[in-house]
Motif scaffolding. Structure first.
Motif, PDB file in Angstrom:
ATOM      1  N   ARG A   1     -18.364 -19.928  -4.633  1.00  0.00           N
ATOM      2  CA  ARG A   1     -17.741 -21.255  -4.792  1.00  0.00           C
ATOM      3  C   ARG A   1     -17.773 -21.678  -6.258  1.00  0.00           C
ATOM      4  O   ARG A   1     -16.776 -22.209  -6.799  1.00  0.00           O
ATOM      5  CB  ARG A   1     -18.480 -22.278  -3.939  1.00  0.00           C
ATOM      6  N   GLU A   2     -18.908 -21.435  -6.916  1.00  0.00           N
ATOM      7  CA  GLU A   2     -19.016 -21.802  -8.327  1.00  0.00           C
ATOM      8  C   GLU A   2     -18.033 -21.008  -9.178  1.00  0.00           C
ATOM      9  O   GLU A   2     -17.402 -21.551 -10.101  1.00  0.00           O
ATOM     10  CB  GLU A   2     -20.449 -21.550  -8.801  1.00  0.00           C
ATOM     11  N   ALA A   3     -17.886 -19.699  -8.876  1.00  0.00           N
ATOM     12  CA  ALA A   3     -16.957 -18.872  -9.643  1.00  0.00           C
ATOM     13  C   ALA A   3     -15.514 -19.306  -9.426  1.00  0.00           C
ATOM     14  O   ALA A   3     -14.719 -19.338 -10.374  1.00  0.00           O
ATOM     15  CB  ALA A   3     -17.135 -17.411  -9.244  1.00  0.00           C
ATOM     16  N   VAL A   4     -15.168 -19.628  -8.189  1.00  0.00           N
ATOM     17  CA  VAL A   4     -13.808 -20.079  -7.896  1.00  0.00           C
ATOM     18  C   VAL A   4     -13.522 -21.401  -8.593  1.00  0.00           C
ATOM     19  O   VAL A   4     -12.460 -21.599  -9.202  1.00  0.00           O
ATOM     20  CB  VAL A   4     -13.602 -20.208  -6.373  1.00  0.00           C
ATOM     21  N   ASP A   5     -14.489 -22.316  -8.531  1.00  0.00           N
ATOM     22  CA  ASP A   5     -14.297 -23.640  -9.142  1.00  0.00           C
ATOM     23  C   ASP A   5     -14.187 -23.565 -10.663  1.00  0.00           C
ATOM     24  O   ASP A   5     -13.583 -24.438 -11.279  1.00  0.00           O
ATOM     25  CB  ASP A   5     -15.451 -24.574  -8.758  1.00  0.00           C
ATOM     26  N   SER A   6     -14.775 -22.528 -11.256  1.00  0.00           N
ATOM     27  CA  SER A   6     -14.711 -22.414 -12.714  1.00  0.00           C
ATOM     28  C   SER A   6     -13.301 -22.132 -13.204  1.00  0.00           C
ATOM     29  O   SER A   6     -12.963 -22.421 -14.353  1.00  0.00           O
ATOM     30  CB  SER A   6     -15.656 -21.302 -13.191  1.00  0.00           C
ATOM     31  N   GLY A   7     -12.475 -21.539 -12.329  1.00  0.00           N
ATOM     32  CA  GLY A   7     -11.086 -21.258 -12.683  1.00  0.00           C
ATOM     33  C   GLY A   7     -10.901 -20.214 -13.751  1.00  0.00           C
ATOM     34  O   GLY A   7      -9.874 -20.186 -14.436  1.00  0.00           O
ATOM     35  N   HIS A   8     -11.872 -19.313 -13.914  1.00  0.00           N
ATOM     36  CA  HIS A   8     -11.796 -18.316 -14.978  1.00  0.00           C
ATOM     37  C   HIS A   8     -11.102 -17.031 -14.555  1.00  0.00           C
ATOM     38  O   HIS A   8     -11.089 -16.056 -15.300  1.00  0.00           O
ATOM     39  CB  HIS A   8     -13.196 -17.985 -15.497  1.00  0.00           C
ATOM     40  N   GLY A   9     -10.550 -16.987 -13.356  1.00  0.00           N
ATOM     41  CA  GLY A   9      -9.817 -15.795 -12.943  1.00  0.00           C
ATOM     42  C   GLY A   9     -10.228 -15.311 -11.576  1.00  0.00           C
ATOM     43  O   GLY A   9     -11.008 -15.974 -10.880  1.00  0.00           O
ATOM     44  N   PRO A  10      -9.697 -14.165 -11.175  1.00  0.00           N
ATOM     45  CA  PRO A  10      -9.997 -13.621  -9.847  1.00  0.00           C
ATOM     46  C   PRO A  10     -11.492 -13.397  -9.657  1.00  0.00           C
ATOM     47  O   PRO A  10     -12.222 -13.078 -10.601  1.00  0.00           O
ATOM     48  CB  PRO A  10      -9.237 -12.287  -9.832  1.00  0.00           C
ATOM     49  N   VAL A  11     -11.952 -13.567  -8.426  1.00  0.00           N
ATOM     50  CA  VAL A  11     -13.365 -13.404  -8.095  1.00  0.00           C
ATOM     51  C   VAL A  11     -13.569 -12.061  -7.398  1.00  0.00           C
ATOM     52  O   VAL A  11     -12.876 -11.739  -6.432  1.00  0.00           O
ATOM     53  CB  VAL A  11     -13.855 -14.551  -7.192  1.00  0.00           C
ATOM     54  N   VAL A  12     -14.508 -11.284  -7.914  1.00  0.00           N
ATOM     55  CA  VAL A  12     -14.859  -9.977  -7.350  1.00  0.00           C
ATOM     56  C   VAL A  12     -16.331  -9.996  -6.977  1.00  0.00           C
ATOM     57  O   VAL A  12     -17.166 -10.455  -7.760  1.00  0.00           O
ATOM     58  CB  VAL A  12     -14.604  -8.845  -8.369  1.00  0.00           C
ATOM     59  N   LEU A  13     -16.635  -9.529  -5.785  1.00  0.00           N
ATOM     60  CA  LEU A  13     -18.028  -9.339  -5.384  1.00  0.00           C
ATOM     61  C   LEU A  13     -18.375  -7.873  -5.605  1.00  0.00           C
ATOM     62  O   LEU A  13     -17.761  -6.992  -5.016  1.00  0.00           O
ATOM     63  CB  LEU A  13     -18.235  -9.720  -3.914  1.00  0.00           C
ATOM     64  N   LEU A  14     -19.356  -7.625  -6.469  1.00  0.00           N
ATOM     65  CA  LEU A  14     -19.839  -6.273  -6.759  1.00  0.00           C
ATOM     66  C   LEU A  14     -21.285  -6.204  -6.282  1.00  0.00           C
ATOM     67  O   LEU A  14     -22.138  -6.914  -6.813  1.00  0.00           O
ATOM     68  CB  LEU A  14     -19.737  -5.973  -8.249  1.00  0.00           C
ATOM     69  N   ALA A  15     -21.555  -5.367  -5.275  1.00  0.00           N
ATOM     70  CA  ALA A  15     -22.854  -5.404  -4.618  1.00  0.00           C
ATOM     71  C   ALA A  15     -23.403  -4.008  -4.388  1.00  0.00           C
ATOM     72  O   ALA A  15     -22.667  -3.094  -3.997  1.00  0.00           O
ATOM     73  CB  ALA A  15     -22.741  -6.143  -3.282  1.00  0.00           C
ATOM     74  N   HIS A  16     -24.698  -3.861  -4.605  1.00  0.00           N
ATOM     75  CA  HIS A  16     -25.377  -2.575  -4.430  1.00  0.00           C
ATOM     76  C   HIS A  16     -26.267  -2.623  -3.192  1.00  0.00           C
ATOM     77  O   HIS A  16     -26.959  -3.612  -2.948  1.00  0.00           O
ATOM     78  CB  HIS A  16     -26.218  -2.248  -5.672  1.00  0.00           C
ATOM     79  N   SER A  17     -26.221  -1.553  -2.399  1.00  0.00           N
ATOM     80  CA  SER A  17     -27.161  -1.335  -1.296  1.00  0.00           C
ATOM     81  C   SER A  17     -27.161  -2.515  -0.329  1.00  0.00           C
ATOM     82  O   SER A  17     -26.141  -2.835   0.276  1.00  0.00           O
ATOM     83  CB  SER A  17     -28.558  -1.063  -1.862  1.00  0.00           C
ATOM     84  N   LEU A  18     -28.313  -3.178  -0.194  1.00  0.00           N
ATOM     85  CA  LEU A  18     -28.436  -4.310   0.725  1.00  0.00           C
ATOM     86  C   LEU A  18     -27.440  -5.416   0.390  1.00  0.00           C
ATOM     87  O   LEU A  18     -26.930  -6.106   1.278  1.00  0.00           O
ATOM     88  CB  LEU A  18     -29.863  -4.850   0.677  1.00  0.00           C
ATOM     89  N   GLY A  19     -27.149  -5.582  -0.914  1.00  0.00           N
ATOM     90  CA  GLY A  19     -26.176  -6.605  -1.300  1.00  0.00           C
ATOM     91  C   GLY A  19     -24.827  -6.376  -0.650  1.00  0.00           C
ATOM     92  O   GLY A  19     -24.122  -7.331  -0.305  1.00  0.00           O
ATOM     93  N   GLY A  20     -24.460  -5.100  -0.474  1.00  0.00           N
ATOM     94  CA  GLY A  20     -23.197  -4.800   0.185  1.00  0.00           C
ATOM     95  C   GLY A  20     -23.196  -5.218   1.639  1.00  0.00           C
ATOM     96  O   GLY A  20     -22.180  -5.693   2.163  1.00  0.00           O
ATOM     97  N   ILE A  21     -24.321  -5.040   2.318  1.00  0.00           N
ATOM     98  CA  ILE A  21     -24.430  -5.478   3.710  1.00  0.00           C
ATOM     99  C   ILE A  21     -24.234  -6.982   3.796  1.00  0.00           C
ATOM    100  O   ILE A  21     -23.470  -7.493   4.636  1.00  0.00           O
ATOM    101  CB  ILE A  21     -25.803  -5.087   4.287  1.00  0.00           C
ATOM    102  N   ALA A  22     -24.924  -7.715   2.917  1.00  0.00           N
ATOM    103  CA  ALA A  22     -24.836  -9.175   2.946  1.00  0.00           C
ATOM    104  C   ALA A  22     -23.422  -9.653   2.656  1.00  0.00           C
ATOM    105  O   ALA A  22     -22.929 -10.601   3.283  1.00  0.00           O
ATOM    106  CB  ALA A  22     -25.820  -9.767   1.939  1.00  0.00           C
ATOM    107  N   CYS A  23     -22.727  -8.995   1.721  1.00  0.00           N
ATOM    108  CA  CYS A  23     -21.368  -9.416   1.385  1.00  0.00           C
ATOM    109  C   CYS A  23     -20.399  -9.132   2.522  1.00  0.00           C
ATOM    110  O   CYS A  23     -19.525  -9.953   2.828  1.00  0.00           O
ATOM    111  CB  CYS A  23     -20.903  -8.710   0.109  1.00  0.00           C
ATOM    112  N   VAL A  24     -20.537  -7.970   3.164  1.00  0.00           N
ATOM    113  CA  VAL A  24     -19.669  -7.660   4.304  1.00  0.00           C
ATOM    114  C   VAL A  24     -19.912  -8.663   5.426  1.00  0.00           C
ATOM    115  O   VAL A  24     -18.963  -9.172   6.041  1.00  0.00           O
ATOM    116  CB  VAL A  24     -19.910  -6.220   4.791  1.00  0.00           C
TER     117      VAL A  24
END
Length: 270
Positions: free
Chosen positions: A145-168
């Motif tokens: 939400r913070e990244a989207v509100d900043s308006g600095h461009g497209p938002v990408v989630l880059l996640a390793h290992s457990l982070g990928g599970i949480a993002c999915v």
């Protein structure tokens, strides 16, 4: 590589101490300098991780390892068979090779220790997330939400290992955060947990939601904790394979030290 620099000197000192006890005038085998250099490199990695091993193995890449080993080989005398350093290195390397021929139980113990240290922490984190993952997903949602509100461009989630599970899990929820255009998972177990029917927001057999963003999944065949996704979610996941030239568990922690990862992702990231 910079993490190893402070440890190369002490590692070489230990090697020098050992060879002074083992050379004893015995003619060394030819071509052993590179093996000795690898031994010095391995000792430096061990020192960098500490006496009890790091929580995660030091992220090292095969190309960086080869560069360091090559430089060490030159310093040890390279193809000069007549120098003391070369003869001493050969003696140490022969002794090191002999140590690997010790009883099988010793080798098995070392192998088991490495596997345990590398895999149990990751497995424990996953189990803890499965029980108490709401806070992790809430933190990711807030960051999006913070990244989207900043308006600095497209938002990408880059996640390793457990982070990928949480993002999915988060992006498969009925009310996913808006504005994510690309998900990149690296060394992720999300496809495997889906097949086990163990994801929080997506049951086995259910397709990814229509609004799920484009998904790139990076894996290394030597990483036992990294799984492919294209066969699990046909047409919805693009798998990209890298080869860090590291054994497991180092393969799981070496992605971001691997130059090829950035070459593959550069055209995909805004």
């Amino acid at each position: 590589v910079s993490d190893l620099a402070p440890h190369l000197g002490p590692a070489a000192g230990r090697v020098a101490h050992e060879i002074s006890r083992t050379l004893g005038g015995t003619p060394p085998a030819d071509g052993i300098e590179a093996i000795a250099a690898r031994a010095v490199y391995a000792l430096a990695v061990q020192r960098a991780e500490g006496p009890d091993g790091a929580d995660e193995p030091l992220p090292v890449d095969g190309a960086d390892r080869d560069a360091v080993v090559g430089a060490l080989t030159d310093q040890l005398g390279g193809t000069d068979r007549g120098g003391f350093a070369a003869r001493a290195a050969k003696g140490v390397a022969v002794r090191a090779l002999n140590s690997y021929l010790s009883p099988l139980s010793s080798l098995a113990h070392s192998f088991r220790s490495g596997i345990t240290r590398g895999s149990v922490p990751a497995g424990g984190d996953i189990l803890r997330y499965q029980a108490r993952g709401a806070g992790v997903r809430a933190a990711i949602r807030a960051a999006v939400r913070e990244a989207v509100d900043s308006g600095h461009g497209p938002v990408v989630l880059l996640a390793h290992s457990l982070g990928g599970i949480a993002c999915v899990d988060l992006l498969a929820e009925p009310d996913p955060p808006a504005g994510v255009e690309l998900l990149v998972t690296v060394g992720s177990q999300a496809p495997f947990l889906y097949e086990l029917d163990a994801l929080t927001a997506l049951r086995r057999g259910e397709p990814l939601p229509a609004g799920f963003p484009r998904w790139i999944n990076v894996y290394d065949e030597h990483d036992l904790l990294g799984f492919v996704g294209a066969k699990v979610f046909p047409g919805r996941v693009t798998d990209l394979r890298v080869d860090t030239r590291q054994p497991f568990p180092r393969a799981h922690t070496s992605y971001f030290a691997h130059h090829r990862l950035y070459e593959l992702l550069a055209p995909e990231l805004p």
